[in-house]
Design an enzyme around this catalytic site. Structure first.
Site, PDB file in Angstrom:
ATOM      1  N   CYS A 191       0.992  -1.279  -0.019  1.00  0.00           N
ATOM      2  CA  CYS A 191       0.271   0.168   0.057  1.00  0.00           C
ATOM      3  C   CYS A 191       0.794   1.367  -0.175  1.00  0.00           C
ATOM      4  CB  CYS A 191      -1.040  -0.265   0.979  1.00  0.00           C
ATOM      5  SG  CYS A 191      -1.986   1.430   1.139  1.00  0.00           S
ATOM      6  N   HIS A 369       4.530  -2.629  -7.213  1.00  0.00           N
ATOM      7  CA  HIS A 369       3.875  -1.710  -7.028  1.00  0.00           C
ATOM      8  C   HIS A 369       4.007  -0.620  -5.953  1.00  0.00           C
ATOM      9  CE1 HIS A 369       0.009  -2.208  -5.560  1.00  0.00           C
ATOM     10  NE2 HIS A 369       0.200  -1.362  -4.489  1.00  0.00           N
ATOM     11  N   GLU A 370       5.165  -0.531  -5.218  1.00  0.00           N
ATOM     12  CA  GLU A 370       5.364   1.159  -4.290  1.00  0.00           C
ATOM     13  C   GLU A 370       6.542   1.677  -5.149  1.00  0.00           C
ATOM     14  OE1 GLU A 370       4.335   1.269  -1.160  1.00  0.00           O
ATOM     15  OE2 GLU A 370       4.134  -1.018  -1.888  1.00  0.00           O
ATOM     16  N   HIS A 373       3.467   3.039  -6.981  1.00  0.00           N
ATOM     17  CA  HIS A 373       3.088   4.809  -6.034  1.00  0.00           C
ATOM     18  C   HIS A 373       3.886   5.989  -6.022  1.00  0.00           C
ATOM     19  CE1 HIS A 373      -0.219   2.978  -4.624  1.00  0.00           C
ATOM     20  NE2 HIS A 373       0.585   1.881  -3.871  1.00  0.00           N
ATOM     21  N   HIS A 379      -3.802   2.620  -6.550  1.00  0.00           N
ATOM     22  CA  HIS A 379      -4.566   1.886  -6.545  1.00  0.00           C
ATOM     23  C   HIS A 379      -6.081   1.555  -7.275  1.00  0.00           C
ATOM     24  CE1 HIS A 379      -2.968   0.205  -2.237  1.00  0.00           C
ATOM     25  NE2 HIS A 379      -2.157   0.240  -3.139  1.00  0.00           N
TER      26      HIS A 379
END
Length: 1595
Positions: A191, A369-370, A373, A379
């Site tokens: 996340c 994924h990070e 961001h 997301h």
């Protein structure tokens, strides 16, 4: 795995110690362990050495065609294997820097700047078996993997037996066990931490400053993400210091492959420029379980260690921390977090960082994924419409679902986010290519480096091994932990063996060695222009092309160049009555539930992010972002004078010519690209001194600009603005004076200012309709002056645009001499707008471009020199570099004419040859003799030969190149034995919650495969455990627990937007086929206590009308008659007041002391007359009389429910009658089918107005009946719509009424209404007026109106007095405070202000302040803010100058350590001029020959000031004064000459003509020429001082 992550097998094999020591491999992970003794041989198989380190392999020049080779030979199971390997020079760059830090002390930092070339790739050969690929590291013995007969074999040295000089080092070779097939899904997750609003505002502010430099089209450019990777001490402790470097590079290589996937839509390269391995904890880097703190500490630390300047080889754009710490979202829980990063933090020095937890090879997906961001990607499904459909896997899904056979890709929204991030210019730091010293990735598939057992050890610890026959390994990797098999639902990585001669690739099991061919992407053709995004008001059309011909595949390059074009369309204005385009987009959400309700959405302007769609529910203040980007063509700033529109979520500037980024502007009267020559200023003064009320001052026409209206002197009068409609005022209309501020008037903004009694109105215009200026007289008028600017009348009428072709100016001549060509280009011109896009002009009538010659004078002759040829000899004397030298003259841009050398006599001739390599001695060579016979008769022996150095150059032979003197010889085999060394287990592990199957695990017995009935089901999102499903139990001793978890990727973005701004009524109850909220549902008292029901509670608030079904209170055994109730109108004054006169006060007006709605008995409103409070009155309402007979009301449907909309009726049996008792309360009731009156024992207080339409009736006084009806009262319950009174009061008042009579039973039986006889001399009687229903605003007063006979029919209805009328005491006023303004200073003490107005609470109309004086104190209009101290600005080092010369610009980053806490006035400059010197430099030629062989001579060279742009010499050498002037001469041959008596010269040794030619050519200075031509070349005079010791002038 991932489609697109196809790693080339020809690159890196194994870094040193990749597989770990032999003792670390579990015995169950090896099969067929053998001991071998490899040796180094030559290409023909001849023995070279026992030493396996290829020391003779030296890295050659980069331009070398091929790398060096090495050959090894070994005996394996009776077969002779030959390894043909080649150096892999691409694993690491020459400038690779790997830092190993210890104890946070710089003196203990070990920096490795070079690595040995011991990483080899190639193949293994066998005469009979099929060979295959080999990846071997020979740094310390042979360690790596090779394929033989379609099986994988690993080789590594035996640690127990060290290498002995003169003996072969023993190694072990073992096979890799094959696995079964598997299949399942997997989940993983990370996340991103949302970026701060300050950062987003800072980026938007920077974007606005860069608008002029940005192009209007979307360009695809290569981006290079220079990355710092840090591995903490836990990683080193877990993997081991030698292995962690190779492990990290393998992870980063997988990440780079993900960013090469075509679905990302941009060419992005992930490049590691620096690797830091922390053996001990850093002092300034605190890594804890708390993820937020760890990220904050790491971001601060990486900023400090970053190299200054983008041009530094180790400068990084982003930093990644890899740790084995178990990260937690908060201090201690939850601990399922795998990664953390800042959204849109890339290129920001403090926020371009991320933290990822190491869980084995799936760590690559967390890092990708990070990093997504950091590129600003949200997301999928968060603020966009790209939520995962089913289980389609996307990299940026909040919870990644790995479906079988489907690789992870980037979603459409991720592609749009990252494209918008780059198009905005937020990725400027990614434009520079990495400098030397970049780390190359190991490109062998990771599954070759790490087999399934190794992958299990990485995830679960040293004792874990692969569980065979559980599932397809390409889908799901199952590992043993104790006696059970666990899985994190990750597939095995690409390259993992999945069967005989097969490996996993992109989630599929394919033949081993299969590598798809690399395909570079190509652009498709431009698409047709899209449909205009708007039908009016400036829309956008676009044309784009895709990188699909072909689509880049298998690490192929993505397309570079322009990918999207835009064009404006439908420029005509929209009708004025149409809602704004932004409002239309908000209204699309009106049909969608928001917090359980439907709302009407209205737009909210957002200056920080003008191209995001922010809306709010009508009548509510909280706002929501409903879309990440508004539709193309939406104005950036609604209501302002701006043409800027949003395209792809970016605010684009539009010129007055309606071209994107054209820069065209209007002059002061609105002419596009005008010079103000057509402008006309109108100035007038209104001088009437006296007037009454509103008086017209003057008219401002449509199209007026620069409007100024002001009073000549102070006066108590007021300025007002109205439209041509007399009833429509813009300002100060309706005798109401408004406050200072900005007001929207006729399509523009007027600023109203009042200082004391002096008023001013200003507006930039233009007005879209005429505006009347008025003066509201209060006293004598000193005068009103007004002026405005408008276009002259001749140009005021709209004319159709006229387009034509015009020639522009001649271009600059490209040459200064030798004839150049100038061109005169054509432009499309519009009569008013000037230059416009060529698409507006007729292409058929387009003239040709003009050309003409320029600077035709000939250029001066100059020497032209070619490139130096290679040296004629590689060693020893006699070698020369040679080049061609010609005298030429430029006669055109690309044409040279050769001239005689004499034409260049004014310039020194460049040297045509110079000696080379004369100082390099030629080497000697080795000579060898014949081989001797073998020393043995069987088996392996030795034969010898002599090796001598053939020394004929005086240089010793190179010992490293000396041929061998001994080699093996092999005769008939001799018997020998081998020995096997058993080893322990090693590996790595982790402890984290995961999905597992409990299996009776035996490492030596394969786990049986589940039956088809137990095939895995799709993974659910929930954590529920289905323990009763028999299909989950496999047969035999295997049982599956299937404990599933799905929190590898934890969503940190908690949905805080669901906080209610009002009560949410989401629970609905179904009553009678209608869905109603629970607070409206009928109450249900106990069945033995029937309660008469009034209107449904809450019906008034919800606006629900109609009949209510009764509560199921009555049973067949009940003897109490039911009471029929219906809903009634909400307002008791509805029959007396018009819509305009209805009571209006505060926003929610309630009548005081009145319970409303009153009780209803089967449609009849019940009330009590003031004269007799105990009478229950029934209102006659003939309109509500149903046409069906009374008996029809008791009809039931088949299911027992009543038919029709009404409630169950009374039974047909009459009430029993008994004499009335004076002590009992009696009530009249007409027992018609539509009216029932009952005695309740309560007093019902209702609106007196209704009593004019009520008549008293009497109910029977049967005590039994009274007892039955009063049951609710005796048991303490009451109807929600009735107000009880004490029983004593009821009984006392009822005894005073003599008109109470019992009902006739026949009336009840027949169901007919009671007929009353008309009374004589009846008249209307009125009561006193009540007080006004409100204390402010519009209310109502009422009074009782009744007929004196008690029956309204006895009185004349036409003369009935008015029962109610409205009243208005004063406006309802309240203070209304606006929003606080922005603080005047962010730090150091500032103030904020707000507007506080007295307004009418009815329509929020501004009032004078005295209206609010009786109420609360006026709220403050000013408050202190920004009291925290200011911080100093942070400045980075200056970046490279944009121009090398001629004046450029340098930029640097200027930012505040805490956004908003720095003094803006003290902000340092972020740009400065640089390299202002002209584009010239000194150019020097080679040094000439020394003027004397001894005794002191002079060498000279040519020094010229040359223009670097044209390549020509400058006449004025002062233009190079910014550089130090290089010396044009230097002394040489300073040694003294030997005093040798010169020999007498009799005659020239060479022919006379030849010596004369040499003398004319100036060769007499050469000693050899002077000796051969002694007569023609006289000796140098020693009496004249040499000019070599004099300084030559610079010019």
């Amino acid at each position: 795995m991932h489609r697109g992550l196809n790693l080339l097998l020809i690159l890196c094999a194994l870094a040193p110690h990749v597989l770990g020591p032999a003792s670390g491999l579990p015995t169950e992970g090896r099969a067929g362990l053998d001991i071998v003794h490899p040796v180094r041989v030559d290409a023909g198989g001849s023995f070279l050495s026992y030493e396996l380190w290829p020391r003779v392999l030296r890295k050659r020049d980069v331009s070398a065609a091929q790398a060096s080779s090495a050959f090894y030979q070994l005996q394996y199971q009776g077969r002779e294997l030959l390894f043909n390997l080649t150096t892999n020079p691409y694993l690491l760059a020459p400038g690779f820097v790997s830092e190993i830090r210890r104890r946070s002390n710089l003196s203990n930092v070990h920096i490795q700047t070079s690595v040995p070339t011991c990483h080899l790739l190639g193949d293994v050969q066998d005469p009979e078996l099929e060979g295959g690929f080999a990846a071997i590291s020979a740094c310390d013995g042979l360690r790596g993997v090779f394929q033989l007969s379609n099986e994988d074999y690993f080789i590594e040295p035996l640690d127990e037996v060290p290498a002995q000089p003169g003996h072969a080092q023993p190694h072990m070779v073992y096979k890799h066990k094959r696995s079964g097939q598997q299949d399942d899904s997997r989940t993983s997750g990370t996340c991103g931490v949302q970026g701060s609003p300050e950062l987003k505002h800072q980026r938007e502010h920077w974007e606005q400053r860069q608008q002029k430099r940005r192009q209007q089209r979307s360009i695809s450019k290569e981006k290079w993400v220079e990355t710092l990777v840090v591995a903490d001490s836990k990683m080193v402790e877990y993997h081991g210091q030698p292995q962690v470097e190779s492990y990290v590079l393998t992870i980063m290589n997988m990440v780079a492959g993900l960013y090469h996937d075509p679905s990302i839509g941009n060419p992005i390269h992930i490049t590691v420029v620096r690797l830091i391995i922390l053996e001990d904890e850093e002092k300034d880097l605190k890594i804890t379980h708390h993820a937020d703190d760890t990220l904050k500490n790491f971001c601060r630390w990486q900023k400090n260690v970053n190299m200054k300047g983008d041009d530094h080889p180790q400068h990084h754009d982003t930093a990644i921390l890899l740790t084995r710490k178990d990260l937690c979202a908060t201090m201690n829980h939850p601990c399922e977090t795998l990664g953390l990063s800042h959204v849109a933090g890339l290129c920001h020095p403090q926020l371009s960082c991320s933290v990822s937890e190491d869980t084995g090879l799936p760590l690559a997906f967390t890092v990708a994924h990070e990093l997504g961001h950091s590129f600003g990607i949200q997301h999928d499904g968060t603020g966009n419409d790209c939520e995962s459909i089913g289980k389609r896997p996307f990299i940026m899904s909040p919870q990644l679902l790995y479906d079988r056979g489907i690789p992870l890709t980037w979603s459409r929204c991720s592609r749009e986010y990252i494209t918008r991030f780059l198009d905005r210019g937020w990725g400027l730091c990614l434009d520079d290519r990495p400098s030397k010293g970049v780390i190359n990735f190991p490109s062998v598939l990771p599954g070759v480096l790490y087999d399934v057992n190794h992958q299990c050890r990485l995830q679960y610890g040293p004792s874990s091994a692969y569980c065979e026959d559980v599932d397809n390994v390409c889908y799901t990797l199952w590992c043993s932990v104790g006696t059970t098999c666990h899985s994190k639902m990750d597939a095995a990585v690409d390259g993992t063996s999945c069967g005989k001669n097969k490996w996993c690739l992109n989630g599929e099991c394919v033949p081993e060695g299969f590598q798809p061919e690399t395909v570079d992407g190509g652009w498709s053709g431009w698409s047709a222009w899209s449909v205009c995004s708007r039908s009016c008001g400036v829309g956008v059309r676009s044309s784009e092309r895709q990188c699909t011909q072909p689509v880049p595949k298998n690490k192929g390059k993505y397309c570079v160049g322009e990918r999207k074009r835009y064009r404006l369309c439908n420029l005509q204005a929209c009708p004025p009555d149409r809602p704004s385009f932004r409002h239309t987009q908000c209204s699309q959400f009106d049909s969608m539930l928001y917090k359980g309700k439907l709302h009407k959405w209205v737009p909210v302007l957002n200056d920080e992010n003008p191209c995001e769609l922010h809306c709010r529910p009508f009548n509510y203040s909280n706002r929501e972002k409903l879309r990440d980007a508004v539709m193309d063509g939406t104005p950036c700033y609604q209501g302002r004078i701006s043409r800027d529109i949003c395209i792809d979520g970016i605010c684009k500037k539009v010129g007055c010519d309606f071209e994107l980024d054209s820069g065209a502007e209007e002059d002061r009267c609105g002419v596009c690209r005008g010079d103000g020559s057509t402008c006309h200023t109108v100035s007038r003064t209104f001088k009437e001194a006296e007037g009454m009320g509103y008086v017209d001052v003057g008219l401002i026409p449509a199209g007026a600009r620069e409007i100024l209206i002001e009073e000549v002197a102070e006066a108590a009068n007021f300025l007002a603005l109205r439209s041509e409609d007399p009833d429509k005022y813009f300002l100060n209309g309706g005798w109401t004076i408004q406050w200072n501020g900005d007001y929207q008037v006729a399509g523009t903004t007027f600023t109203y200012t009042r200082k004391g009694n002096w008023e001013t109105l200003t507006s930039p215009g233009p007005t879209t309709e005429p505006v009347w200026i008025q003066l509201l007289f209060q006293e004598r008028n000193p005068g009103v002056h007004y002026k405005y600017t408008i276009q002259r009348a001749s140009h005021s009428e709209a004319q159709p645009p006229e387009f034509s072709w015009h020639y522009g100016p001649w271009s600059k001549c490209p040459v200064t001499c030798g004839t150049g060509v100038q061109r005169q280009s054509l432009y499309c011109m519009e009569k008013q707008a000037g230059i416009v896009d060529e698409g507006h002009c007729d292409h058929l009538s387009r003239p040709r471009d003009r050309k003409r010659k320029c600077n035709e004078e000939p250029c001066p002759a100059r020497w032209w020199v070619g490139d130096w040829q290679p040296c004629s000899r590689s060693c020893g004397p006699g070698g020369f570099f040679r080049r061609a030298v010609f005298c030429t003259r430029s006669v055109g841009l690309d044409e040279q004419r050769a001239l005689e050398p004499s034409a260049c006599g004014h310039l020194p001739r460049p040297l045509a040859e110079i000696p080379c390599y004369h100082y390099v001695a030629c080497p000697s060579s080795w000579g060898v003799g014949n081989w001797s016979q073998c020393s043995v008769t069987c088996g392996a022996g030795i034969r010898q030969r002599s090796v001598l150095c053939i020394n004929n150059t005086g240089v010793p032979c190179d010992g490293a190149e000396r041929p061998i003197t001994e080699t093996f010889c092999f005769l008939q085999p001799c018997q020998y034995s081998t020995y096997i060394v058993d080893t322990g287990a090693s590996g790595s592990g982790s402890s984290s919650p995961e999905l597992f199957n409990e299996v009776d695990f035996d490492p030596h017995q394969p786990v049986p495969r589940p039956s088809p009935a137990s095939s895995p089901k799709p993974v659910s999102i929930s954590n529920a455990i289905d323990e009763e499903d028999p299909e989950l139990d496999p047969p035999g001793p295997v049982f599956v627990d299937d404990f599933y978890y799905d929190y590898n990727f934890i969503n940190f973005h908690e949905d805080l937007s669901y906080g209610s701004f009002e009560e949410s009524h989401s629970d609905l109850v179904d009553i009678g086929g209608q869905t109603v909220p629970p607070h409206i549902r009928p109450t249900e008292p106990p069945s033995d206590s029937p309660v008469p029901t009034a209107g449904a509670p809450g019906a008034e608030e919800e606006g629900i009308q109609g009949s209510w079904s009764p509560s199921p209170l009555l049973s067949e055994a009940s003897h109490s008659p039911p009471v029929l109730l219906e809903n009634t109108p909400v307002n008791p004054l509805a029959n007396f007041l018009t819509e305009e006169e209805s009571p209006i006060g505060a926003p929610e007006l309630g009548l005081p002391s009145v319970s409303w709605p009153p009780a209803s008995v089967d449609g009849m409103v019940t009330s009590v007359a003031p004269g007799n409070p105990d009478e229950l009155l029934v209102r006659e309402d003939t309109q509500s009389q149903p046409s069906t007979p009374w008996s029809d009301r008791n009809k039931l449907s088949k299911d027992g429910n009543p038919l029709g909309p009404t409630s169950p009726a009374l039974p047909k049996s009459p009430f029993p009658t008994q004499p009335s008792s004076p002590s009992n309360s009696t009530t009249q009731a007409s027992l018609s089918p539509d009216a029932v009156e009952v005695s309740t024992g309560w007093n019902v207080a209702l609106d007196p107005v209704l009593e004019a339409d009520l008549k008293p009736v009497h109910a029977p006084t049967d005590p039994g009946l009274l007892d039955q009806i009063q049951t609710p009262h005796t048991e303490g319950t009451q109807s929600p719509g009735l107000l009880p009174r004490p029983a004593q009061e009821t009984q006392t008042n009822s005894s005073k009424d003599p008109a109470v009579q019992p009902l006739q039973p026949s009336l009840v039986e027949d169901g007919a209404p009671t007929d009353l006889l008309p009374a004589k001399n009846a008249s209307w009687q009125v009561g006193n007026w009540s007080q006004c229903s409100t204390t402010c605003g519009l209310g109502a007063i009422w009074r009782l109106v009744r007929c004196s006979s008690g029956n309204d029919e006895d009185c004349t209805l036409s003369s009935r007095p008015q029962p109610a009328r409205h009243c208005h005491l004063r406006p309802c006023a309240a203070w209304r405070a606006g929003n606080w303004s922005k603080c005047s200073r962010n730090c150091g003490g500032g103030s904020a202000t707000r507007d506080v107005q007295c307004v009418d609470t009815r329509d929020l109309r501004p009032l004078r302040p005295f209206h609010c004086q009786p109420g609360p104190t006026k709220p403050p209009t000013r408050q202190l803010c920004g009291t925290q101290p200011c911080l100093p600005w942070y400045t980075s080092s200056w970046r490279e100058c944009s121009e090398a010369c001629g004046g450029g610009e340098q930029q640097r980053l200027v930012t505040c350590p805490e956004p908003g806490l720095c003094e803006e006035s003290l902000r340092p400059n972020n740009t400065r001029p640089c390299n202002t010197h002209p584009c010239t430099q000194w150019v020097v030629g080679p040094w000439g020959q020394c003027s004397a062989p001894c005794g002191g001579g002079v060498q000279r060279r040519l020094v010229k000031c040359v223009n670097t742009q044209t390549g020509l010499a400058e006449e004025d050498s002062d233009l190079c004064s910014h550089e130090a002037w290089p010396e044009s001469s230097r002394p040489c041959a300073t040694e003294d000459c030997e005093l040798v008596e010169p020999s007498r010269c009799e005659r020239d040794r060479l022919p006379f003509n030849f010596c004369e030619t040499l003398r004319l050519l100036g060769r007499c200075q050469l000693p050899t020429i002077r000796a051969q031509c002694c007569r023609s070349c006289p000796p140098l005079s020693r009496g004249v001082p040499s000019r070599g010791h004099q300084r030559v002038a610079r010019r």
